[in-house]
Design a protein around this motif. Structure first.
Motif, PDB file in Angstrom:
ATOM      1  N   ILE A   3     -24.791 -17.034   2.416  1.00 36.62           N
ATOM      2  CA  ILE A   3     -23.867 -16.874   1.295  1.00 36.62           C
ATOM      3  C   ILE A   3     -23.181 -15.523   1.459  1.00 36.62           C
ATOM      4  CG2 ILE A   3     -23.618 -16.666  -1.192  1.00 36.62           C
ATOM      5  CD1 ILE A   3     -26.143 -18.405  -1.431  1.00 36.62           C
ATOM      6  N   SER A   4     -21.888 -15.535   1.455  1.00 39.76           N
ATOM      7  CA  SER A   4     -21.088 -14.320   1.576  1.00 39.76           C
ATOM      8  C   SER A   4     -20.070 -14.343   0.454  1.00 39.76           C
ATOM      9  CB  SER A   4     -20.382 -14.312   2.941  1.00 39.76           C
ATOM     10  OG  SER A   4     -19.498 -13.227   3.045  1.00 39.76           O
ATOM     11  N   GLU A   5     -19.998 -13.258  -0.304  1.00 43.38           N
ATOM     12  CA  GLU A   5     -18.996 -13.206  -1.363  1.00 43.38           C
ATOM     13  C   GLU A   5     -18.324 -11.848  -1.371  1.00 43.38           C
ATOM     14  OE1 GLU A   5     -21.303 -12.101  -5.422  1.00 43.38           O
ATOM     15  OE2 GLU A   5     -21.642 -14.128  -4.696  1.00 43.38           O
ATOM     16  N   ALA A   6     -17.083 -11.857  -1.788  1.00 36.94           N
ATOM     17  CA  ALA A   6     -16.277 -10.632  -1.801  1.00 36.94           C
ATOM     18  C   ALA A   6     -16.719  -9.704  -2.931  1.00 36.94           C
ATOM     19  CB  ALA A   6     -14.809 -10.986  -1.970  1.00 36.94           C
ATOM     20  N   LYS A   7     -16.655  -8.425  -2.661  1.00 40.79           N
ATOM     21  CA  LYS A   7     -16.883  -7.430  -3.714  1.00 40.79           C
ATOM     22  C   LYS A   7     -15.682  -7.433  -4.649  1.00 40.79           C
ATOM     23  CE  LYS A   7     -19.682  -4.279  -1.049  1.00 40.79           C
ATOM     24  NZ  LYS A   7     -20.231  -2.968  -1.138  1.00 40.79           N
ATOM     25  N   PRO A   8     -15.872  -6.998  -5.872  1.00 36.55           N
ATOM     26  CA  PRO A   8     -14.721  -6.869  -6.772  1.00 36.55           C
ATOM     27  C   PRO A   8     -13.689  -5.907  -6.165  1.00 36.55           C
ATOM     28  CG  PRO A   8     -16.782  -6.631  -7.987  1.00 36.55           C
ATOM     29  CD  PRO A   8     -17.128  -6.633  -6.527  1.00 36.55           C
ATOM     30  N   PHE A   9     -12.410  -6.244  -6.300  1.00 37.84           N
ATOM     31  CA  PHE A   9     -11.368  -5.426  -5.689  1.00 37.84           C
ATOM     32  C   PHE A   9     -11.431  -3.977  -6.170  1.00 37.84           C
ATOM     33  CE2 PHE A   9      -7.089  -3.604  -5.403  1.00 37.84           C
ATOM     34  CZ  PHE A   9      -6.947  -3.643  -4.024  1.00 37.84           C
ATOM     35  N   GLN A  10     -11.735  -3.755  -7.434  1.00 35.98           N
ATOM     36  CA  GLN A  10     -11.792  -2.384  -7.958  1.00 35.98           C
ATOM     37  C   GLN A  10     -12.838  -1.547  -7.213  1.00 35.98           C
ATOM     38  OE1 GLN A  10      -9.524  -1.083 -10.233  1.00 35.98           O
ATOM     39  NE2 GLN A  10     -10.393   0.781  -9.416  1.00 35.98           N
ATOM     40  N   GLU A  11     -13.947  -2.158  -6.875  1.00 33.07           N
ATOM     41  CA  GLU A  11     -14.981  -1.463  -6.107  1.00 33.07           C
ATOM     42  C   GLU A  11     -14.472  -1.112  -4.709  1.00 33.07           C
ATOM     43  OE1 GLU A  11     -19.504  -2.320  -4.493  1.00 33.07           O
ATOM     44  OE2 GLU A  11     -18.802  -3.430  -6.258  1.00 33.07           O
ATOM     45  N   VAL A  12     -13.749  -2.035  -4.112  1.00 36.71           N
ATOM     46  CA  VAL A  12     -13.187  -1.801  -2.775  1.00 36.71           C
ATOM     47  C   VAL A  12     -12.165  -0.672  -2.824  1.00 36.71           C
ATOM     48  CG1 VAL A  12     -11.813  -2.817  -0.908  1.00 36.71           C
ATOM     49  CG2 VAL A  12     -13.600  -4.170  -2.016  1.00 36.71           C
ATOM     50  N   ILE A  13     -11.234  -0.743  -3.745  1.00 38.84           N
ATOM     51  CA  ILE A  13     -10.171   0.265  -3.811  1.00 38.84           C
ATOM     52  C   ILE A  13     -10.742   1.639  -4.169  1.00 38.84           C
ATOM     53  CG2 ILE A  13      -9.372  -0.037  -6.195  1.00 38.84           C
ATOM     54  CD1 ILE A  13      -7.046   0.254  -3.196  1.00 38.84           C
ATOM     55  N   ASP A  14     -11.771   1.676  -5.006  1.00 39.30           N
ATOM     56  CA  ASP A  14     -12.424   2.946  -5.336  1.00 39.30           C
ATOM     57  C   ASP A  14     -13.061   3.571  -4.099  1.00 39.30           C
ATOM     58  OD1 ASP A  14     -11.678   2.670  -7.990  1.00 39.30           O
ATOM     59  OD2 ASP A  14     -13.679   2.055  -8.678  1.00 39.30           O
ATOM     60  N   SER A  15     -13.645   2.748  -3.238  1.00 38.82           N
ATOM     61  CA  SER A  15     -14.287   3.269  -2.031  1.00 38.82           C
ATOM     62  C   SER A  15     -13.265   3.760  -1.001  1.00 38.82           C
ATOM     63  CB  SER A  15     -15.203   2.223  -1.407  1.00 38.82           C
ATOM     64  OG  SER A  15     -14.457   1.174  -0.848  1.00 38.82           O
ATOM     65  N   ALA A  44      -4.671 -11.964   1.489  1.00 39.15           N
ATOM     66  CA  ALA A  44      -4.674 -11.673   0.045  1.00 39.15           C
ATOM     67  C   ALA A  44      -5.040 -10.221  -0.229  1.00 39.15           C
ATOM     68  CB  ALA A  44      -5.637 -12.615  -0.675  1.00 39.15           C
ATOM     69  N   ILE A  45      -6.048  -9.701   0.463  1.00 38.10           N
ATOM     70  CA  ILE A  45      -6.436  -8.314   0.202  1.00 38.10           C
ATOM     71  C   ILE A  45      -5.392  -7.351   0.752  1.00 38.10           C
ATOM     72  CG2 ILE A  45      -7.906  -7.826   2.209  1.00 38.10           C
ATOM     73  CD1 ILE A  45      -9.858  -6.559   0.013  1.00 38.10           C
ATOM     74  N   LYS A  46      -4.699  -7.745   1.814  1.00 39.36           N
ATOM     75  CA  LYS A  46      -3.600  -6.922   2.346  1.00 39.36           C
ATOM     76  C   LYS A  46      -2.532  -6.729   1.275  1.00 39.36           C
ATOM     77  CE  LYS A  46      -0.207  -6.849   6.141  1.00 39.36           C
ATOM     78  NZ  LYS A  46       1.070  -6.761   5.484  1.00 39.36           N
ATOM     79  N   VAL A  47      -2.167  -7.798   0.592  1.00 37.42           N
ATOM     80  CA  VAL A  47      -1.167  -7.723  -0.474  1.00 37.42           C
ATOM     81  C   VAL A  47      -1.648  -6.791  -1.589  1.00 37.42           C
ATOM     82  CG1 VAL A  47      -0.042  -9.065  -2.304  1.00 37.42           C
ATOM     83  CG2 VAL A  47      -0.139  -9.965   0.028  1.00 37.42           C
ATOM     84  N   LYS A  48      -2.906  -6.928  -1.989  1.00 36.95           N
ATOM     85  CA  LYS A  48      -3.462  -6.086  -3.057  1.00 36.95           C
ATOM     86  C   LYS A  48      -3.519  -4.619  -2.643  1.00 36.95           C
ATOM     87  CE  LYS A  48      -6.429  -9.426  -5.404  1.00 36.95           C
ATOM     88  NZ  LYS A  48      -7.827  -9.744  -5.749  1.00 36.95           N
ATOM     89  N   LEU A  49      -3.930  -4.367  -1.412  1.00 41.90           N
ATOM     90  CA  LEU A  49      -4.009  -2.981  -0.929  1.00 41.90           C
ATOM     91  C   LEU A  49      -2.627  -2.343  -0.890  1.00 41.90           C
ATOM     92  CD1 LEU A  49      -6.593  -3.488   1.950  1.00 41.90           C
ATOM     93  CD2 LEU A  49      -6.968  -2.127  -0.127  1.00 41.90           C
ATOM     94  N   GLU A  50      -1.658  -3.074  -0.380  1.00 45.78           N
ATOM     95  CA  GLU A  50      -0.301  -2.534  -0.299  1.00 45.78           C
ATOM     96  C   GLU A  50       0.289  -2.319  -1.691  1.00 45.78           C
ATOM     97  OE1 GLU A  50       1.472  -5.297   2.477  1.00 45.78           O
ATOM     98  OE2 GLU A  50       0.874  -4.045   4.184  1.00 45.78           O
ATOM     99  N   ALA A  51      -0.042  -3.184  -2.629  1.00 46.01           N
ATOM    100  CA  ALA A  51       0.414  -3.011  -4.013  1.00 46.01           C
ATOM    101  C   ALA A  51      -0.235  -1.775  -4.644  1.00 46.01           C
ATOM    102  CB  ALA A  51       0.096  -4.246  -4.837  1.00 46.01           C
ATOM    103  N   SER A  52      -1.376  -1.365  -4.100  1.00 39.80           N
ATOM    104  CA  SER A  52      -2.075  -0.174  -4.585  1.00 39.80           C
ATOM    105  C   SER A  52      -1.656   1.085  -3.834  1.00 39.80           C
ATOM    106  CB  SER A  52      -3.592  -0.370  -4.461  1.00 39.80           C
ATOM    107  OG  SER A  52      -4.013  -1.439  -5.265  1.00 39.80           O
ATOM    108  N   GLY A  53      -0.641   0.962  -2.976  1.00 38.13           N
ATOM    109  CA  GLY A  53      -0.118   2.121  -2.262  1.00 38.13           C
ATOM    110  C   GLY A  53      -0.748   2.395  -0.912  1.00 38.13           C
ATOM    111  N   LYS A  54      -1.600   1.514  -0.439  1.00 38.85           N
ATOM    112  CA  LYS A  54      -2.240   1.690   0.866  1.00 38.85           C
ATOM    113  C   LYS A  54      -1.361   1.082   1.959  1.00 38.85           C
ATOM    114  CE  LYS A  54      -5.958   3.383  -1.042  1.00 38.85           C
ATOM    115  NZ  LYS A  54      -6.285   4.794  -0.914  1.00 38.85           N
ATOM    116  N   THR A  55      -1.582   1.527   3.190  1.00 40.42           N
ATOM    117  CA  THR A  55      -0.880   0.990   4.346  1.00 40.42           C
ATOM    118  C   THR A  55      -1.874   0.208   5.194  1.00 40.42           C
ATOM    119  OG1 THR A  55       0.601   2.898   4.365  1.00 40.42           O
ATOM    120  CG2 THR A  55       0.491   1.592   6.382  1.00 40.42           C
TER     121      THR A  55
END
Length: 93
Positions: A3-15, A44-55
């Motif tokens: 079983i593999s599940e994604a961490k919440p995006f907020q946790e990822v972006i905080d790290s 999907a995470i690429k879109v979220k990261l870029e929307a958060s100002g990441k490259t």
């Protein structure tokens, strides 16, 4: 059963708060089957990261990230982008 599940995006972006340039690594095996790190999830995470100002410098999906030879072969194809990254974000078990 794996079983593999994604961490919440907020946790990822905080790290990643001190990192700007990111290279994404998924997995063509377990994480793809569990929908936590396959091609769709990396896009999907690429879109979220870029929307958060990441490259996002690039991404790769080794056939199986836990097999060193397969991981090494896939990352070797992307060495220039990986070397330019502040961090590798791995979506795999």
């Amino acid at each position: 059963m794996i079983i593999s599940e994604a961490k919440p995006f907020q946790e990822v972006i905080d790290s990643l708060k001190d990192c700007q340039k990111i290279f994404l690594v998924g997995c063509g095996d377990c994480a793809t089957l569990c929908k936590s790190g396959g091609e769709e999830e990396l896009k999907a995470i690429k879109v979220k990261l870029e929307a958060s100002g990441k490259t996002v410098l690039g991404m790769c999906i080794p056939e199986s990230s836990c097999i060193a030879a397969k991981l090494k072969a896939e990352t070797a194809k992307n060495l220039k982008a990986i070397r330019g990254a502040d961090v590798l974000l791995v979506l795999a078990c």
